[in-house]
Design an enzyme around this catalytic site. Structure first.
Site, PDB file in Angstrom:
ATOM      1  N   ASP A  50      -3.442 -29.986   4.825  1.00 47.61           N
ATOM      2  CA  ASP A  50      -3.081 -28.611   4.498  1.00 47.61           C
ATOM      3  C   ASP A  50      -3.930 -28.204   3.298  1.00 47.61           C
ATOM      4  O   ASP A  50      -4.579 -29.050   2.671  1.00 47.61           O
ATOM      5  CB  ASP A  50      -1.585 -28.507   4.167  1.00 47.61           C
TER       6      ASP A  50
ATOM      7  N   VAL B  88      -2.652 -24.025  11.905  1.00 43.35           N
ATOM      8  CA  VAL B  88      -2.714 -23.177  10.699  1.00 43.35           C
ATOM      9  C   VAL B  88      -2.285 -21.763  11.096  1.00 43.35           C
ATOM     10  O   VAL B  88      -1.907 -21.514  12.248  1.00 43.35           O
ATOM     11  CB  VAL B  88      -4.126 -23.181  10.048  1.00 43.35           C
TER      12      VAL B  88
ATOM     13  N   HIS C  53       0.412 -25.910  23.214  1.00 42.54           N
ATOM     14  CA  HIS C  53       1.396 -24.990  22.643  1.00 42.54           C
ATOM     15  C   HIS C  53       2.768 -25.661  22.607  1.00 42.54           C
ATOM     16  O   HIS C  53       3.426 -25.811  23.633  1.00 42.54           O
ATOM     17  CB  HIS C  53       1.430 -23.695  23.483  1.00 42.54           C
TER      18      HIS C  53
HETATM   19  N1  NAD Z   1       6.630 -21.041  14.173  1.00 44.68           N
HETATM   20  C1  NAD Z   1       6.749 -21.044  15.510  1.00 44.68           C
HETATM   21  O1  NAD Z   1       7.839 -20.844  16.061  1.00 44.68           O
HETATM   22  C2  NAD Z   1       5.542 -21.320  16.345  1.00 44.68           C
HETATM   23  C3  NAD Z   1       5.730 -21.742  17.681  1.00 44.68           C
HETATM   24  C4  NAD Z   1       4.611 -22.060  18.457  1.00 44.68           C
HETATM   25  C5  NAD Z   1       3.346 -21.921  17.900  1.00 44.68           C
HETATM   26  N2  NAD Z   1       3.203 -21.499  16.619  1.00 44.68           N
HETATM   27  C6  NAD Z   1       1.842 -21.394  16.086  1.00 44.68           C
HETATM   28  O2  NAD Z   1       1.607 -22.520  15.236  1.00 44.68           O
HETATM   29  C7  NAD Z   1       0.692 -22.149  14.188  1.00 44.68           C
HETATM   30  C8  NAD Z   1       1.323 -22.460  12.853  1.00 44.68           C
HETATM   31  O3  NAD Z   1       2.533 -21.742  12.733  1.00 44.68           O
HETATM   32  P1  NAD Z   1       3.656 -22.158  11.678  1.00 44.68           P
HETATM   33  O4  NAD Z   1       4.850 -21.390  12.075  1.00 44.68           O
HETATM   34  O5  NAD Z   1       3.730 -23.623  11.563  1.00 44.68           O
HETATM   35  O6  NAD Z   1       3.053 -21.539  10.354  1.00 44.68           O
HETATM   36  P2  NAD Z   1       3.376 -21.903   8.841  1.00 44.68           P
HETATM   37  O7  NAD Z   1       3.052 -20.696   8.080  1.00 44.68           O
HETATM   38  O8  NAD Z   1       4.713 -22.526   8.720  1.00 44.68           O
HETATM   39  O9  NAD Z   1       2.317 -23.042   8.506  1.00 44.68           O
HETATM   40  C9  NAD Z   1       0.943 -22.837   8.432  1.00 44.68           C
HETATM   41  C10 NAD Z   1       0.396 -23.885   7.490  1.00 44.68           C
HETATM   42  O10 NAD Z   1      -1.004 -23.851   7.588  1.00 44.68           O
HETATM   43  C11 NAD Z   1      -1.530 -24.069   6.281  1.00 44.68           C
HETATM   44  N3  NAD Z   1      -2.914 -23.607   6.266  1.00 44.68           N
HETATM   45  C12 NAD Z   1      -3.393 -22.354   6.180  1.00 44.68           C
HETATM   46  N4  NAD Z   1      -4.752 -22.381   6.192  1.00 44.68           N
HETATM   47  C13 NAD Z   1      -5.107 -23.691   6.310  1.00 44.68           C
HETATM   48  C14 NAD Z   1      -6.360 -24.351   6.375  1.00 44.68           C
HETATM   49  N5  NAD Z   1      -7.495 -23.688   6.293  1.00 44.68           N
HETATM   50  N6  NAD Z   1      -6.353 -25.699   6.511  1.00 44.68           N
HETATM   51  C15 NAD Z   1      -5.195 -26.387   6.554  1.00 44.68           C
HETATM   52  N7  NAD Z   1      -3.987 -25.782   6.484  1.00 44.68           N
HETATM   53  C16 NAD Z   1      -3.946 -24.461   6.361  1.00 44.68           C
HETATM   54  C17 NAD Z   1      -0.588 -23.304   5.378  1.00 44.68           C
HETATM   55  O11 NAD Z   1      -0.682 -23.744   4.025  1.00 44.68           O
HETATM   56  C18 NAD Z   1       0.756 -23.626   6.020  1.00 44.68           C
HETATM   57  O12 NAD Z   1       1.333 -24.797   5.449  1.00 44.68           O
HETATM   58  C19 NAD Z   1       0.376 -20.690  14.419  1.00 44.68           C
HETATM   59  O13 NAD Z   1      -0.805 -20.595  15.161  1.00 44.68           O
HETATM   60  C20 NAD Z   1       1.569 -20.193  15.231  1.00 44.68           C
HETATM   61  O14 NAD Z   1       1.258 -19.080  16.033  1.00 44.68           O
HETATM   62  C21 NAD Z   1       4.262 -21.207  15.830  1.00 44.68           C
END
Ligand code: NAD
Length: 717
Positions: free
Chosen positions: A345, A403, A453
């Site tokens: 991260d 991310v 996904h």
């Molecule tokens: N939350 C959900 O319900 C869900 C479900 C399916 C898919 N997704 C997808 O999963 C992905 C992440 O979602 P999330 O909900 O976990 O988001 P989140 O905001 O909880 O986590 C994202 C993380 O990525 C980190 N980050 C940002 N830029 C970065 C980089 N350059 N290198 C490394 N880390 C980096 C951030 O610090 C953060 O900890 C997205 O693409 C989202 O669409 C989310």
């Protein structure tokens, strides 16, 4: 040798004891299909003719005893008339009654799983000896049917009503020790002593030290004590089962009635009552759906395993980018299931959160007795949190990027990480909306890139959509599927499109919901109707749980992609709530207000949001339950038709299973394609046509659906 077949053989030892051994040739398990049933009848004929037999021991030469009936054959049986369905049960029912009439003792040695018909044959034996590795149960109600070979008749006569009702209505298999305590088995021994104990028990039966005839007599008529037990607990059980399973899961009610109604009858009369209830259960749509789910799951897992078999070098080290909700969950699941993960991260806070969540989940497993402190420490040690690349990504075989959902950030992160990994590694994105082919554009090795996904929360949700981009190679898909299987997930392979399969279907459903509320429906009423229809949460509540920011983002992407069907000419309600500061459950404010009162979560309609929506929507009006259901379900069903016709998903089986595992589609309805089959394609087209004038393309069925309706076709053939 007295008898030798494909599924079983019978031999006679020098002491006159015959041994009937189940060992289905060229299959890994024993089951009661037509072949086995016929062979058992033939073996019993031979035993009748055999002189000098002094006893019969039934056992298995496989790791399992008998896993039950052949569910695949059921699908054909379901298409038959009631008489034919009952007729299907008779030959094996006769086999079991014949066992009980043999002139010598019958001892069953249970070495592994004895489920459904597998346990029913044990109950027809006189004495049951089990190995510590055995597990026994009557899981039929989980498939929408009931035991049909005497399970609901013999079990209560052997162990009483309370235990029988618990076993048949829960369907849960029980470990050997629990079965011994319940009286379902008579003796429990270490695995390597099973056959010697069975022999000793046989000798005791022969000498009279064990009264096997009394055990038989007990099954012919029910003890007065057991009848009294039924009189004292029957009504309460009936009320509880009706309340808990209602009309959605009728099999539990059929099983309960079969147990209670057979008690004061002769064995034959009770078996006839059970057959009638079996037939009635089998004829329900719920049974078709639940058996269908089981078979679709088997099909899905076979497809996945076939893909995984082609992978010569399974992943030994995973990489995860982003330690947020999803990345943290993926790293945890990977470590838990044996593939160490390096989790990167850009923020220490993110890493701390990810590790903290993993630790919490492991502690929960310890509390449940499913994990030790040492194992917890080992799992945590196999997640390596990093802030800066340190060369370790060269070891990574499969990387999952999780991310933030922003194509520029994802492009930057993906192109960077690609240079830091072995050229043979694959990269997957956990994006929920961005097309995989677009994400692959700047990559050096787009063939080694696909979507993976996951669903939130990762540890609890079984589904993973594995998404094939335009340039993704089949080997990459196979490796992603193999990794998903190693994580103990259910991978469904789909082709790339906005929303992939599940979100595309889900947002069509939500588009129906949005418009319904715009036309004056109250969202709390809508939630209640959809929950009664079988959804675990209604659409407004589900939106709050997902998060209204996430909902709005997905809605924007999908409305832009499917303009004709999903674009609205009014502001989406998620945005309206967001404008009022509500993010959903995560900040306690959404369509509902959330609070914890006295340690209990409470949810009440958010009165401000309701009144704001009333101002913006058309005048409030009542909708019938069927209007609400149709206006929400029809768009999802039509989107499934498009997904199948556009080859986004290969089969209705995979599409429906994805909905069951990904969004909690009601199990007893079996998925949206199966729901259309249950409605009937012509009736479905008529249902949708009622709405097209007023509501437009969201309700326009496809040309292929009309053709299917005209030809009387169904999705499941
Ligand atoms: N939350 C959900 O319900 C869900 C479900 C399916 C898919 N997704 C997808 O999963 C992905 C992440 O979602 P999330 O909900 O976990 O988001 P989140 O905001 O909880 O986590 C994202 C993380 O990525 C980190 N980050 C940002 N830029 C970065 C980089 N350059 N290198 C490394 N880390 C980096 C951030 O610090 C953060 O900890 C997205 O693409 C989202 O669409 C989310």
């Amino acid at each position: 040798m007295i008898y030798s077949g494909e599924s079983l053989s019978v031999t006679k030892a020098d002491n006159g004891v015959a041994h009937l051994v189940f060992d289905r040739k060229s299959e890994s398990v024993n089951k009661f299909d037509r072949l086995t049933v016929d062979e058992l009848a033939a073996a019993l004929d031979k035993l009748d003719d055999e002189p000098g037999v002094t006893g019969l021991i039934i056992s298995s030469a496989k790791g399992v005893f008998v896993v039950g009936a052949d569910i695949g054959e059921f699908v054909e049986v379901f298409k038959e008339s009631a008489d034919k369905i009952a007729g299907h049960l008779l030959p094996h029912s006769d086999n079991l009654c014949r066992l009980e009439k043999l002139g010598y003792p019958v001892v069953v040695a249970i070495n592994g799983f004895a489920l459904g018909g597998g346990l029913e044959i044990c109950l027809a034996g006189d004495v049951r000896v089990a190995s510590e590795l055995a597990a026994v149960g009557l899981p039929e109600t989980g498939l929408g049917i009931i035991p049909g070979w005497g399970g609901t008749v013999r079990m209560p006569r052997i162990v009483g009503v309370q235990t029988s009702l618990e076993w048949v209505t829960s369907g849960r298999p029980q470990k050997a020790k629990a079965a011994l305590d319940a009286g379902v088995i008579d003796f429990l021994v270490p695995a390597d002593e099973l056959m010697s104990k069975a022999e000793a028990v046989m000798a005791d039966c022969q000498s009279g030290a064990l009264d096997f005839k009394a055990a038989r007599a007990k099954k012919e008529t029910t003890d007065a004590e057991i009848v009294a037990e039924a009189n004292s607990i029957g009504d309460e059980w009936t009320a509880n089962i009706t309340g808990k399973f209602g009309t959605h899961y009728p099999a539990q009610g059929f099983a309960l009635r079969s147990v209670l109604q057979g008690l004061e009858k002769t064995l034959d009369e009770a078996l006839e009552i059970e057959r009638q209830h079996f037939v009635d259960a089998t004829l329900t749509d719920q049974a078709k759906a639940l058996v269908g789910n089981f078979l679709s799951d088997q099909y899905l897992m076979k497809c996945a395993k076939d893909r995984a078999k082609t992978v010569t070098t399974p992943a030994t080290c995973a990489g995860v980018l982003g330690a947020g909700i999803m990345g943290g969950g993926i790293a945890y699941q990977s470590a838990l299931t044996g593939t160490p993960a390096i989790m990167k991260d850009i923020a220490q806070e993110g890493l701390d959160l990810g590790m903290g969540e993993a630790s919490k989940l492991l502690s929960r497993l310890i509390k449940k007795g499913r994990m030790t402190e040492e194992k917890k420490a080992a799992v945590l040690a196999s997640i390596t949190p990093i802030l800066e690349y340190d060369g370790s990504f060269k070891k990574v075989d499969v990387l999952v990027e999780a991310v933030v959902e922003n194509i520029k950030v994802k492009h930057a992160v993906l192109t960077d990480v690609e240079t830091r990994m072995s050229p043979s590694a694959i990269i997957c994105s956990n994006t929920s909306t961005l097309p995989i082919s677009d994400l692959a554009e700047p990559l050096e090795r787009p063939a080694q890139f696909c979507g993976m996904h996951f669903f939130n929360p990762v540890h609890a949700m079984p589904l993973v959509e594995v998404i094939r981009g335009e340039k993704t190679s089949e080997d990459t898909i196979n490796r992603a599927v193999a990794y998903a299987l190693s994580l103990k997930k259910k991978p469904v392979v789909v082709n790339d499109c906005p929303g992939f399969l599940v979100n595309r279907l889900l947002f069509a459903y939500f588009a129906g919901f949005m418009r319904l509320v715009y036309d004056g429906a109250d969202y709390e009423v809508v939630d209640k109707v959809m929950e009664e229809w079988g959804w675990p949460m209604g659409p407004a509540y589900l939106s709050d749980v997902v998060g209204l920011d996430t909902m709005q983002h997905c809605d924007d992407v999908l409305a832009a992609a499917y303009v004709g069907r999903l674009k609205k000419d009014f502001k989406a309600w998620y945005q309206v709530v967001l404008d009022m500061g509500g993010l959903g459950q995560k900040n306690g404010k959404g369509f509902y207000s959330y609070a914890v009162v006295d340690g209990r979560r409470s949810r009440v309609v958010n009165a401000e949001v309701r009144s704001r929506i009333t101002e913006l929507a058309r005048p409030a009006r009542d909708f019938t339950e069927s209007e609400i259901i149709e206006r929400i379900m029809v768009p999802m069903a039509i989107e499934m038709a498009f997904a199948l016709e556009d080859d986004i998903v290969a089969s209705p089986e995979e599409g429906d299973v994805a909905l069951l595992y990904g969004v909690g589609f009601p199990q007893f309805r079996g998925g949206v394609a199966r729901w259309m089959d249950a409605v009937g394609l012509q009736a479905f087209c008529n249902m949708a046509d009622k709405y097209t004038d007023e509501l437009g393309p969201l309700y326009e069925v496809t040309a292929r659906q009309r053709e299917m309706a005209a030809n009387n076709e169904t999705y499941y053939g």
